[in-house]
Motif scaffolding. Structure first.
Motif: not given
Lengths: 212, 10
Positions: A48, A56, A162, B4, B7-10
């Motif tokens: 992160y 985002i 997921y 590339f 990334h939008d996911e957690l």
């Protein structure tokens, strides 16, 4: 965003909060692997870092901040606040055997050879195996508190959801991220044995204990 | 070639 991803994220959040509450309410981190929790704190920190570079969505940023905050709070509780209750003798998994190969793999196999992207890849690979010290600890002591099994179930459910999310995204968005998918499948497989025990024992009201 | 996009996911 689809329903699998949202419920996956919420399941992940539930797992993290269950663990924090378990430690806080019982004033004890007995049976919890501090090493797994340190690995998760590293996972969130390295993944992160894009909080500082890329926006985002508000949802995305908020969840990241919550995950990171809870991960460090958990580590703080285990190694500082409730240190006396930490069962270090049973938390004997050698994490360098995970971190070093995972670091090497992240440098070798990634989407883009850049600092941020290698850290992201490292975090994806590391997350897939970060639970191993916890599972090792349970196999060593032969038992787990029921609340700890709820934590593990939510964490495993998050990974399984997921996978459904990726199937959905592949069909409806043409999106797929092979690194995330392979690591996610590996991670989910690690929980299969635990899922079996959870369904056959914990859901029937028994404590999770392994045969000697 | 792989493009590339983050990334939008957690």
């Amino acid at each position: 965003m689809n329903i699998f991803r949202l419920t996956g994220d919420l399941s992940h959040l539930a797992a993290i909060i269950i663990l924090l509450l378990k430690i806080w309410k019982s004033r004890s981190c007995a049976g919890i692997s501090g090493k797994s929790q340190i690995l998760f704190a590293i996972v969130f920190t390295t993944r992160y870092l894009d909080l500082l570079s890329t926006f985002i969505s508000l949802y995305n940023s908020c969840m990241k901040v919550i995950y990171i905050g809870c991960a460090y709070a958990t580590v703080y509780m285990i190694y500082m606040k409730f240190r006396a209750t930490y069962d270090g003798n049973h938390d004997s998994f050698r994490v360098e055997f995970l971190v070093v190969p995972v670091g090497g793999l992240a440098v070798l196999i990634n989407h883009d050879f850049s600092f941020m992207e290698i850290l992201w890849t490292f975090s994806i690979y590391l997350e897939s195996v970060a639970i191993l010290p916890q599972l090792f600890m349970i196999s060593k002591t032969g038992e787990a508190e029921t609340i700890t099994t709820h934590y593990l179930f939510c964490l495993g459910l998050y990974r399984a959801l997921y996978i459904f999310n990726w199937v959905w995204r592949f069909y409806f968005e043409g999106f797929f991220d092979l690194i995330a998918i392979v690591a996610g499948v590996v991670q989910t497989i690690l929980y299969c044995d635990f899922f079996y025990l959870y369904v056959t024992k914990v859901l029937k009201g028994k404590k999770l204990s392994l045969p000697a | 070639a792989m493009s590339f996009e983050g990334h939008d996911e957690l």
